[in-house]
Write a protein that holds these residues in place. Sequence first.
Motif, mmCIF file in Angstrom:
data_model
loop_
_atom_site.group_PDB
_atom_site.id
_atom_site.type_symbol
_atom_site.label_atom_id
_atom_site.label_comp_id
_atom_site.label_asym_id
_atom_site.label_seq_id
_atom_site.Cartn_x
_atom_site.Cartn_y
_atom_site.Cartn_z
ATOM 1 N N PRO A 150 58.447 -69.080 140.731
ATOM 2 C CA PRO A 150 58.709 -70.813 140.447
ATOM 3 C C PRO A 150 58.465 -71.309 141.968
ATOM 4 O O PRO A 150 58.353 -70.964 142.900
ATOM 5 C CB PRO A 150 60.386 -70.778 140.294
ATOM 6 C CG PRO A 150 60.902 -69.277 139.693
ATOM 7 C CD PRO A 150 59.667 -68.335 140.599
ATOM 8 N N GLY A 151 57.693 -72.407 141.671
ATOM 9 C CA GLY A 151 57.099 -73.094 142.834
ATOM 10 C C GLY A 151 55.697 -72.851 143.326
ATOM 11 O O GLY A 151 55.346 -72.937 144.283
ATOM 12 N N ALA A 152 55.242 -71.771 142.527
ATOM 13 C CA ALA A 152 53.598 -71.078 143.186
ATOM 14 C C ALA A 152 52.780 -72.450 143.019
ATOM 15 O O ALA A 152 52.735 -73.335 142.303
ATOM 16 C CB ALA A 152 53.378 -70.116 142.111
ATOM 17 N N ALA A 153 51.725 -72.573 143.856
ATOM 18 C CA ALA A 153 50.954 -73.428 143.957
ATOM 19 C C ALA A 153 49.962 -73.624 142.744
ATOM 20 O O ALA A 153 49.751 -74.766 142.475
ATOM 21 C CB ALA A 153 49.786 -73.032 145.231
ATOM 22 N N ALA A 154 49.757 -72.480 142.165
ATOM 23 C CA ALA A 154 48.760 -72.654 140.930
ATOM 24 C C ALA A 154 49.429 -71.690 139.838
ATOM 25 O O ALA A 154 49.018 -70.844 139.576
ATOM 26 C CB ALA A 154 47.523 -72.207 141.260
ATOM 27 N N PRO A 155 50.405 -71.917 139.137
ATOM 28 C CA PRO A 155 51.063 -71.197 138.133
ATOM 29 C C PRO A 155 50.193 -71.128 136.772
ATOM 30 O O PRO A 155 49.578 -72.343 136.746
ATOM 31 C CB PRO A 155 52.421 -71.887 138.083
ATOM 32 C CG PRO A 155 52.298 -73.328 138.306
ATOM 33 C CD PRO A 155 51.451 -73.180 139.359
ATOM 34 N N PRO A 156 50.148 -70.148 136.198
ATOM 35 C CA PRO A 156 49.342 -70.009 134.833
ATOM 36 C C PRO A 156 50.344 -70.771 133.770
ATOM 37 O O PRO A 156 51.115 -70.930 133.716
ATOM 38 C CB PRO A 156 49.700 -68.606 134.476
ATOM 39 C CG PRO A 156 50.774 -68.111 135.235
ATOM 40 C CD PRO A 156 51.010 -68.877 136.404
ATOM 41 N N ARG A 157 49.423 -71.717 133.100
ATOM 42 C CA ARG A 157 49.867 -72.539 132.087
ATOM 43 C C ARG A 157 50.124 -71.654 130.925
ATOM 44 O O ARG A 157 51.171 -72.062 130.198
ATOM 45 C CB ARG A 157 48.848 -73.601 131.848
ATOM 46 C CG ARG A 157 48.862 -74.552 133.044
ATOM 47 C CD ARG A 157 47.575 -75.597 132.906
ATOM 48 N NE ARG A 157 48.122 -76.535 131.882
ATOM 49 C CZ ARG A 157 48.459 -77.667 132.299
ATOM 50 N NH1 ARG A 157 48.757 -77.734 133.645
ATOM 51 N NH2 ARG A 157 48.762 -78.821 131.535
ATOM 52 N N ALA A 158 49.505 -70.774 130.553
ATOM 53 C CA ALA A 158 49.447 -69.957 129.487
ATOM 54 C C ALA A 158 50.199 -68.666 129.743
ATOM 55 O O ALA A 158 49.502 -67.817 129.975
ATOM 56 C CB ALA A 158 48.418 -69.719 128.539
ATOM 57 N N ARG A 159 51.486 -68.637 130.141
ATOM 58 C CA ARG A 159 52.186 -67.633 130.779
ATOM 59 C C ARG A 159 51.877 -66.168 130.081
ATOM 60 O O ARG A 159 51.906 -65.011 130.642
ATOM 61 C CB ARG A 159 53.746 -67.842 130.902
ATOM 62 C CG ARG A 159 54.529 -66.818 131.886
ATOM 63 C CD ARG A 159 55.636 -67.268 132.100
ATOM 64 N NE ARG A 159 55.636 -68.271 133.049
ATOM 65 C CZ ARG A 159 55.686 -68.026 134.276
ATOM 66 N NH1 ARG A 159 56.123 -66.680 134.770
ATOM 67 N NH2 ARG A 159 55.794 -68.941 135.361
ATOM 68 N N GLY A 160 52.133 -66.333 128.599
ATOM 69 C CA GLY A 160 52.036 -65.219 127.876
ATOM 70 C C GLY A 160 50.794 -64.417 127.909
ATOM 71 O O GLY A 160 50.685 -63.358 127.986
ATOM 72 N N ALA A 161 49.347 -65.302 127.696
ATOM 73 C CA ALA A 161 48.468 -64.570 127.857
ATOM 74 C C ALA A 161 47.896 -63.999 129.123
ATOM 75 O O ALA A 161 47.225 -62.907 129.562
ATOM 76 C CB ALA A 161 47.324 -65.552 127.369
ATOM 77 N N TRP A 162 48.687 -64.676 130.280
ATOM 78 C CA TRP A 162 48.224 -64.461 131.741
ATOM 79 C C TRP A 162 49.054 -62.908 131.997
ATOM 80 O O TRP A 162 48.429 -62.173 132.554
ATOM 81 C CB TRP A 162 48.879 -65.371 132.608
ATOM 82 C CG TRP A 162 48.682 -65.270 134.120
ATOM 83 C CD1 TRP A 162 49.609 -64.717 134.907
ATOM 84 C CD2 TRP A 162 47.499 -65.734 135.107
ATOM 85 N NE1 TRP A 162 49.065 -64.527 136.428
ATOM 86 C CE2 TRP A 162 47.790 -65.279 136.150
ATOM 87 C CE3 TRP A 162 46.495 -66.464 134.634
ATOM 88 C CZ2 TRP A 162 47.055 -65.658 137.244
ATOM 89 C CZ3 TRP A 162 45.515 -66.687 135.402
ATOM 90 C CH2 TRP A 162 45.981 -66.361 136.744
ATOM 91 N N CYS A 163 50.063 -62.978 131.445
ATOM 92 C CA CYS A 163 50.922 -61.649 131.553
ATOM 93 C C CYS A 163 50.365 -60.479 130.846
ATOM 94 O O CYS A 163 50.222 -59.346 131.123
ATOM 95 C CB CYS A 163 52.482 -61.738 131.319
ATOM 96 S SG CYS A 163 53.546 -62.700 132.502
ATOM 97 N N ALA A 164 49.824 -60.714 129.743
ATOM 98 C CA ALA A 164 49.124 -59.672 128.914
ATOM 99 C C ALA A 164 47.672 -59.123 129.854
ATOM 100 O O ALA A 164 47.759 -57.845 129.644
ATOM 101 C CB ALA A 164 48.583 -60.299 127.427
ATOM 102 N N THR A 165 47.109 -60.132 130.352
ATOM 103 C CA THR A 165 45.969 -59.724 130.917
ATOM 104 C C THR A 165 46.508 -58.895 132.291
ATOM 105 O O THR A 165 45.804 -57.812 132.484
ATOM 106 C CB THR A 165 45.198 -60.907 131.384
ATOM 107 O OG1 THR A 165 44.688 -61.654 130.548
ATOM 108 C CG2 THR A 165 43.972 -60.676 132.557
ATOM 109 N N LEU A 166 47.579 -59.218 133.016
ATOM 110 C CA LEU A 166 48.058 -58.677 133.982
ATOM 111 C C LEU A 166 48.327 -57.218 133.822
ATOM 112 O O LEU A 166 48.335 -55.978 134.469
ATOM 113 C CB LEU A 166 49.212 -59.207 134.865
ATOM 114 C CG LEU A 166 48.885 -60.444 135.822
ATOM 115 C CD1 LEU A 166 50.151 -61.171 136.107
ATOM 116 C CD2 LEU A 166 47.779 -60.330 136.602
#
Length: 250
Positions: A150-166
Amino acid sequence: NPKLDEGNSSPNPNPKRRRPMGVAEALERLVKPLKSSKDDKFGKAVELFSRLASSEMTESNAAQFFDAVVPAFSVIEERRDAASGLRRSKEMALLNAFVTNSGLYDDDQKDAIRRWDLNVYTYVGLESDESFDFNKSLRKVRASFEALKPGAAAPPRARGAWCATLLKLLSKVQAAYTSRAFARENVESLLQTVKHNRQHFDEALRGDLDDLINELETKRTGLAAGPRLAIRRENSRAHPLRNKGNAIMR
């Protein structure tokens, strides 16, 4: 020979000319070959797309370029492990066509391009035997986990897709942990970052993340313990009354 008009021996002064193709039509024709599983066909499409992007992309039509490659990057993500070296180089060229024009996209599109970067450059870097390339990709993975805070400078907007990539990237990290001695210290440091940001991970994928964390912890514990010596369960020479030939014990 040019066609002659009836009653006129001179060539037709108004021959039919091919209608110039607009940007939208050209992009539409590239969608299918950009998804092709054939490396040569895909490569030619990337070259055409890159030339078109460098000469024709503007703020008003950037969305059209973006939409044209969304299906291509979906295929790239699905076939990540099966890609040849040649295809990966072309994938990088396709991504570069966007990175060089990053100021033309809206926030959602920029977010997707960041994820594509992870799926292309970072993924390939994690397969490298060169410590510089591997650790550079590892730093990107760390920054991508920290972006979930929370409060990150550039948080991912599509969190689900971002986490799947991670998850895919962390799986590559886990595979490299035991095979690349130079990577272990940095991987262990990354593991702490992952654990600290676990609660910010997409809830639907958190179980998969926990599995990878546990597997990495198990490997780390095994390496710390060192190799185990084989223990003979039964030593025929260990007992003084064994191996006495045909001697009779009374």
